[in-house]
Scaffold this motif. Structure first.
Motif, short mmCIF file in Angstrom:
data_model
loop_
_atom_site.label_atom_id
_atom_site.label_comp_id
_atom_site.label_asym_id
_atom_site.label_seq_id
_atom_site.Cartn_x
_atom_site.Cartn_y
_atom_site.Cartn_z
N LEU A 163 0.80 -1.22 0.00
CA LEU A 163 0.00 0.00 0.00
C LEU A 163 0.84 1.27 0.00
O LEU A 163 0.27 2.37 -0.10
CB LEU A 163 -0.93 0.01 1.22
CG LEU A 163 -2.09 -0.98 1.18
CD1 LEU A 163 -2.87 -0.94 2.48
CD2 LEU A 163 -3.01 -0.69 0.00
N TRP A 167 2.20 0.89 -4.26
CA TRP A 167 1.10 1.78 -4.66
C TRP A 167 1.66 3.05 -5.31
O TRP A 167 1.22 3.46 -6.38
CB TRP A 167 0.27 2.14 -3.44
CG TRP A 167 -1.07 2.75 -3.73
CD1 TRP A 167 -2.27 2.11 -3.76
CD2 TRP A 167 -1.36 4.13 -4.01
NE1 TRP A 167 -3.29 2.99 -4.06
CE2 TRP A 167 -2.75 4.24 -4.21
CE3 TRP A 167 -0.58 5.27 -4.11
CZ2 TRP A 167 -3.37 5.45 -4.51
CZ3 TRP A 167 -1.20 6.49 -4.42
CH2 TRP A 167 -2.58 6.57 -4.61
N SER A 210 -11.23 -1.39 -2.58
CA SER A 210 -10.58 -0.67 -1.49
C SER A 210 -11.43 -0.70 -0.22
O SER A 210 -10.91 -0.87 0.89
CB SER A 210 -10.32 0.78 -1.92
OG SER A 210 -9.75 1.52 -0.88
N TYR A 495 -4.52 -1.81 -9.32
CA TYR A 495 -4.84 -1.48 -7.93
C TYR A 495 -5.85 -2.45 -7.32
O TYR A 495 -5.86 -2.65 -6.10
CB TYR A 495 -5.31 -0.03 -7.84
CG TYR A 495 -4.15 0.93 -7.98
CD1 TYR A 495 -3.35 1.23 -6.89
CD2 TYR A 495 -3.84 1.50 -9.20
CE1 TYR A 495 -2.27 2.09 -7.01
CE2 TYR A 495 -2.75 2.36 -9.34
CZ TYR A 495 -1.98 2.65 -8.23
OH TYR A 495 -0.90 3.48 -8.36
N TYR A 499 -5.15 -4.21 -3.70
CA TYR A 499 -6.12 -4.24 -2.61
C TYR A 499 -6.52 -5.68 -2.28
O TYR A 499 -6.74 -6.02 -1.11
CB TYR A 499 -7.36 -3.42 -2.97
CG TYR A 499 -7.06 -1.98 -3.30
CD1 TYR A 499 -6.02 -1.30 -2.67
CD2 TYR A 499 -7.80 -1.28 -4.26
CE1 TYR A 499 -5.73 0.02 -2.97
CE2 TYR A 499 -7.52 0.04 -4.56
CZ TYR A 499 -6.48 0.68 -3.92
OH TYR A 499 -6.20 1.98 -4.23
N MET A 540 -4.81 4.73 3.32
CA MET A 540 -4.84 4.46 1.88
C MET A 540 -6.22 3.99 1.44
O MET A 540 -6.66 4.29 0.33
CB MET A 540 -3.78 3.41 1.53
CG MET A 540 -2.36 3.85 1.82
SD MET A 540 -1.91 5.42 1.05
CE MET A 540 -2.06 5.00 -0.68
#
Length: 579
Positions: A163, A167, A210, A495, A499, A540
C-alpha cells in the motif's frame, strides 16, 4: 538458464555454510553455560524485543547455529546470513512466481469462478502464510515466542509495502496526462512529472475493492480489544474469536470472488440497459426537438413535451402506442452493443413501460417510463452540467462503461489448441512452487533469526523489510507491468490486485497467525505492529474509496507512510515500551 541459476545458488549455498556451520551440541560443549557458579536467584535472560548486546544464553546462540534439515548450511557471521537471506529469498520469489504463473494459466483457459475466486487469491498469499506458520511452529514455546516476531514482521511488512512503496510506484509508472475534467487520458504522458497535471484514473469497482480491504481489518481490531481496555483476562478467547472472524472474512471474500462472474454479468446487463436508455432518450430528444426539450432549464422533466411526443407517435389516435408505432421511433438507433437489435430495444421499452402487460402503452405508462429514465440519466451526470447537454454526457459515459466491461468479458477466456497440456503445465508449476516454498520457508526464517542475533537488530524490522520483497515480488512485477500500459483499465486491474493482496494478508495470513498463537499458547503482544497496519490500511483505503482519479503528488503520501510505520513501531516498542 533459470534452472542453472537455481543449481548454482544451491551449490554456492552448501559451500558458503561449511566454514561457519556448526552443530549446536559442539558449540554448547565449547561454552560452559552450566558451570559451577552459585546462582543469585535472578534470571538474566534478555527479552527478544530489547536491543542489547548478547549475554549469557544469547551468547550461546550468537556463537553457534543449527543446520536446517541437518544438511542446509548456516553461519553466525553477518555477511554469511545476509547471503543466505538473499539466496533463500530468491528461491521463495521463484516459488511465488511458479505458483502465480500456474494459476494465471488456469485462469486464462478456465476463466474466473472457482479458479479466479478461490485458488488464485489463496495461492498468492500461500508463501506469506507458510512463512508465518514456520516462524512459530517449531521449537519450545520460548523459541516460538521469539521467532513469531518474524511472522508478524512479514504480515505487517507485506501489507505496508503493497500500500505504500508499490502503490506509489504504480502511480508513477502508470501516470497519464490529466484532462480539464480531472480524468487521465489513456496512453498520453506528455507532462512528465507534473504533480497536479498527471496521474491515473480508475473505475468505481476498484474503489469497491478498497472498501472491502478496509473491512478486512476487523479481526485486527477484535484481537486488540483486551489491550485497548487494559484487561489481562480473556486474551486467549479474544485471539480465538479474532481467528474465527479472520477465517470467516476469508471465506466471505473468496465466495464474493467466486460469484464475481455473475456480478460481472449483471454489471454488463445493467450497463447495456443504461446505454439503451441513453440512446433512446437522445433519439427521442433529437427527433422530437420541435415539440420541446425533455428537460427544462431547471433540470426538471418537461412533462408537456413528453405528452406531446406521445400524441405525435399515436398515429391512429386511439390513446395507445402499439409495438408498431414505437418501432418507428426506435429505427436507426446506434447502439454500442453490436448484439442488440431494434427488436431488443423495443422489448426493453415494453418490459419497463408496460405495467398492465397488455402489449401497448397508454399515456400514463409512457409518461412514467420516460420520467423514470430521465431520472436515471440526470442522477448519473454531474449536476453542474447544463440541462441541454446532460443527455449527451450520459450517453458518452454509458458508451465508455459498456466498452470497458465488454473488453473484460471478451478477454476472460482464451482458446488453446491443447488444453490438457496447459492444465498439466499449470498444475506442475503450482505444485513445484508450493514444494519449493515449503522447503525453503524454514531456512529463510532461520537465516533472518540468525542475522538478527548477529547484528542485534530486532527480527521484526528485518522481516518487515526483507521478507515481503521475496514473497510479494511477483505481485509487484505484475502490477508494475500492468500499470505501464497507461490506461484506465490497466490501472484499475493493477490497484484491484494490490487491494486484493492486502485483503488476503488481513484474512488468510492473519487467521493462520492467530491460529498459531492460540494453539501454541503464545502471548499476543503486538499492539504497535497492529497499529501501523491499521494506520496504513485506513489512510490508503479511505483515500481511494471515494475518488477515482489520483494526481502524481499522492504517490508521496504513500511513500512517506513506509518509513513512518517503521518509526512508529520503533518508538512505541523500544522507547515507550509498549511490548
Amino acid at each position: 538458464m533459470k534452472k542453472f541459476i537455481l543449481i548454482f545458488f544451491l551449490v554456492v549455498l552448501q559451500f558458503a555454510g561449511q566454514g561457519g556451520s556448526k552443530v549446536l551440541q559442539k558449540a554448547a560443549a565449547g561454552f560452559d553455560g552450566e558451570s559451577n557458579r552459585v546462582s543469585d536467584g535472578v534470571d538474566y535472560r534478555i527479552s527478544p524485543r530489547i536491543i542489547v548486546k548478547p549475554t549469557g544464553e544469547n551468547v550461546l546462540r550468537a556463537s553457534s547455529c543449527e543446520q536446517t534439515y541437518d544438511c542446509l548450511p548456516c553461519t553466525t557471521s553477518i555477511l554469511g546470513n545476509l547471503f543466505l537471506m538473499v539466496v533463500y529469498g530468491y528461491l521463495m520469489f521463484r516459488a511465488a512466481m511458479y505458483m502465480s504463473n500456474g494459476s494465471q494459466m488456469l485462469l486464462a483457459v478456465m476463466g474466473p469462478g472457482i479458479i479466479g475466486g478461490l485458488f488464485l487469491p489463496i495461492l498468492g498469499a500461500f508463501p506469506d502464510a507458510l512463512l508465518v506458520v514456520v516462524s512459530g511452529i517449531s521449537g519450545s514455546k520460548e523459541t516460538a515466542q521469539a521467532q513469531v516476531l518474524i511472522g508478524m514482521g512479514l504480515l505487517a511488512g507485506s501489507s505496508v509495502m503493497l500500500l505504500t512503496a508499490l502503490w506509489g510506484s504504480c502511480l508513477i509508472v502508470g501516470k497519464c496526462d490529466l484532462s480539464d475534467d480531472s480524468l487521465a487520458v489513456n496512453s498520453q504522458d506528455t507532462r512528465r512529472f507534473s504533480l497536479f497535471g498527471s496521474g491515473i484514473t480508475m473505475d468505481k469497482s476498484t474503489s469497491k475493492a478498497s472498501r472491502i480491504m478496509i473491512l478486512s481489518i476487523i479481526p485486527f481490531i477484535i484481537v486488540q480489544i483486551t489491550q485497548i481496555i487494559h484487561s489481562s483476562s480473556g486474551k486467549r478467547i479474544t485471539v480465538l474469536v479474532a481467528c474465527i472472524t479472520a477465517i470467516s472474512c476469508l471465506l466471505c471474500y473468496c465466495l464474493y470472488q467466486v460469484l464475481e462472474p455473475w456480478i460481472q454479468k449483471r454489471r454488463i446487463a445493467y450497463a447495456k440497459r443504461k446505454h439503451m436508455i441513453s440512446v433512446i432518450l437522445r433519439n427521442v430528444h433529437s427527433r422530437m426537438k420541435h415539440l420541446g426539450s425533455l428537460l427544462r432549464e431547471d433540470d426538471q422533466p418537461n412533462v408537456d413535451a413528453i405528452e406531446k411526443i406521445f400524441k405525435t407517435l399515436d398515429k391512429d389516435k386511439d390513446g395507445y402506442l402499439s409495438r408498431g408505432e414505437l418501432r418507428g421511433l426506435l429505427l436507426g438507433l446506434e447502439l454500442q452493443d453490436r448484439h442488440t437489435t431494434v427488436d431488443d430495444a423495443l422489448d426493453k421499452v415494453m418490459s419497463e413501460f408496460d405495467s398492465t402487460t397488455d402489449n401497448q402503452l397508454d399515456l400514463k405508462e409512457f409518461r412514467e417510463g420516460i420520467l423514470q429514465w430521465l431520472h436515471v440519466a440526470t442522477s448519473t451526470v454531474d449536476q453542474s452540467a447544463r440541462y441541454s447537454i446532460k443527455l449527451s454526457i450520459f450517453e458518452l459515459r454509458t458508451i465508455e462503461e459498456l466498452d470497458f466491461l465488454q473488453k473484460e468479458e471478451e478477454e476472460e477466456l482464451i482458446e488453446v489448441d491443447s488444453p490438457h497440456k496447459v492444465y498439466l503445465k499449470a498444475v506442475l508449476l503450482m505444485l513445484g512452487g508450493a514444494i519449493l516454498a515449503g522447503i525453503f520457508a524454514d531456512p529463510l526464517v532461520d537465516a533472518v533469526d540468525n542475522f538478527s542475533d548477529a547484528t542485534n537488530i530486532p527480527s521484526f524490522f528485518i522481516s518487515f523489510i526483507v521478507m515481503p520483497l521475496a514473497t510479494n515480488s511477483s505481485e509487484g512485477v505484475s502490477a508494475l507491468i500492468f500499470a505501464s500500459h497507461k490506461s484506465k483499465r490497466t490501472a484499475s486491474l493493477t490497484y484491484s490486485e494490490i487491494y486484493g493482496a492486502v485483503t488476503m494478508n488481513n484474512t488468510l495470513c492473519l487467521g493462520v497467525f492467530l491460529a498459531l498463537v492460540y494453539i501454541r499458547g503464545l502471548d499476543w503482544d503486538f499492539s504497535a505492529e497492529v497499529l501501523v497496519i491499521l494506520i496504513v490500511v485506513l489512510v490508503m483505503g479511505l483515500l481511494t474509496s471515494f475518488r477515482t482519479t489520483f494526481p502524481l503528488w499522492m504517490s508521496f503520501i504513500a511513500f512517506l507512510l513506509y518509513p513512518l510505520t517503521l518509526a512508529i513501531v520503533y518508538v512505541l516498542d523500544y522507547i515507550l515500551g509498549w511490548s
